[in-house]
Design an enzyme around this catalytic site. Structure first.
Site, short mmCIF file in Angstrom:
data_model
loop_
_atom_site.label_atom_id
_atom_site.label_comp_id
_atom_site.label_asym_id
_atom_site.label_seq_id
_atom_site.Cartn_x
_atom_site.Cartn_y
_atom_site.Cartn_z
N HIS A 35 -74.23 62.35 10.81
CA HIS A 35 -75.05 62.98 9.78
C HIS A 35 -76.43 62.34 9.65
O HIS A 35 -77.42 63.03 9.42
CB HIS A 35 -74.32 62.94 8.44
N ASP A 74 -69.89 70.24 12.12
CA ASP A 74 -70.72 69.41 11.23
C ASP A 74 -72.20 69.63 11.51
O ASP A 74 -73.01 69.74 10.58
CB ASP A 74 -70.40 67.93 11.43
N HIS A 115 -69.40 71.19 5.59
CA HIS A 115 -68.44 72.19 6.06
C HIS A 115 -68.72 73.56 5.44
O HIS A 115 -68.65 74.59 6.12
CB HIS A 115 -67.01 71.77 5.73
N HIS A 141 -65.26 69.69 16.09
CA HIS A 141 -65.58 69.45 14.68
C HIS A 141 -66.98 68.85 14.54
O HIS A 141 -67.67 69.12 13.55
CB HIS A 141 -64.56 68.52 14.01
#
Length: 304
Positions: A264, A241, A78, A237
């Site tokens: 991720h 990311d 973030h 969001h």
């Protein structure tokens, strides 16, 4: 010439770590040209520095974690997203704990922090990575890919069969030649399911997680009293990311990124695949102010 940028002054913020639940002090400092973004564990003696680079990514289970030997700094995405969104090339980030504070679960508090510090241009050209050929990584029906593009574009799709998600956008696309990161992306909060949080608590994780720093969903509804900030907050969001994860390349991008149900781990695998495919990208610089192919084209006023 499009110049490198750094925070104008030192500024601090405090918050809780998502997993430890402990108070974390974060200090943002200016850094010389060509330093990049460097995290520093100042609670250790000697201080341990970890460059914000894809090569230092270790754990990607619940967040992006950087490792240097046995030392780690978790939940960096973030803050990196905010740094990318405001075009910050060089900064030292001091923390006195093994994770970045979660704040409100979005990048907006970090954007405010950087804007409060001010932004200074430096006397060196900003470096970009231009995507020349498509690169794709996929696994179990999920994929991420880079495609050539004249600006910077991110498209993301999530796929949740759930009452809360079914009535809301599950695909968004942002072309940052005409999209404001600050206005349209940075306020999107992280989200999770109540059942998952309960399991994490049983494993002594997510001790700092609450309705103050995440959107929490049960089997039927959003539990946060104020609901969502905007209808596409969930999938936006994931874009937030991705911007943070991609900034681990150490440069802003000229190209398009597409993510489909990814996270991720796949993001990091894509960066590693890109960098070994040296025919698929090149470094480039711009000596004109007429074209700003960056994450956030509406650059804030700076002082030389």
């Amino acid at each position: 010439m499009i110049k490198q940028r750094t925070p104008k002054k030192v500024i601090q913020a405090t918050g809780v770590g998502l997993h430890s639940g402990e108070k974390v002090l974060l200090t943002l400092r200016p850094a010389p040209v060509n330093t990049g973004i460097v995290f520093r564990r100042v609670d250790l003696s000697p201080v341990v520095e970890i460059p914000a680079s894809y090569e230092y990514v270790g754990d990607t289970m619940l967040c992006t974690t950087l490792h240097h030997g046995k030392v780690k700094i978790a939940t960096v995405e973030h803050l990196l997203s905010a740094l990318a969104g405001l075009g910050i090339d060089n900064a030292y980030i001091d923390v006195n704990a093994p994770e970045i504070p979660i704040m409100d679960g979005s990048a907006a508090p970090f954007v405010f922090l950087i804007q409060s510090a001010g932004i200074r241009e430096q006397n060196a050209a900003k470096r970009y990575i231009r995507i020349l050929k498509p690169i794709r990584v996929e696994e179990n029906g999920k994929y991420v890919q880079f495609l050539p593009h004249k600006g910077y574009k991110i498209t993301f799709t999530i796929g949740f069969e759930h009452p809360v998600f079914n009535d809301r956008p599950q695909t968004v696309s942002f072309d940052f030649s005409g999209t404001s990161y600050v206005k349209e992306v940075c306020r999107a909060r992280t989200f999770g399911f109540l059942s998952d949080y309960e399991k994490l608590r049983e494993c002594d994780l997510a001790k700092g997680g609450s309705l103050d720093n995440a959107i929490v969903v049960d089997d039927y509804r959003v539990l946060n009293e104020d609901g969502l900030r905007f209808e596409s907050e969930f999938v936006t969001h994931k874009v937030l990311d991705a911007i943070g994860d991609l900034y681990l390349l150490g440069s802003s991008l000229i190209g398009a990124f597409e993510g489909y149900k990814s996270g991720h781990e796949l993001n990091n695998r894509l960066l590693r695949e890109l960098m070994v495919r040296q025919d698929a990208w090149e470094y480039t610089y711009f000596d004109t102010e007429n074209y700003l192919p960056a994450v956030h084209p509406e650059y804030y006023p700076v002082e030389a």
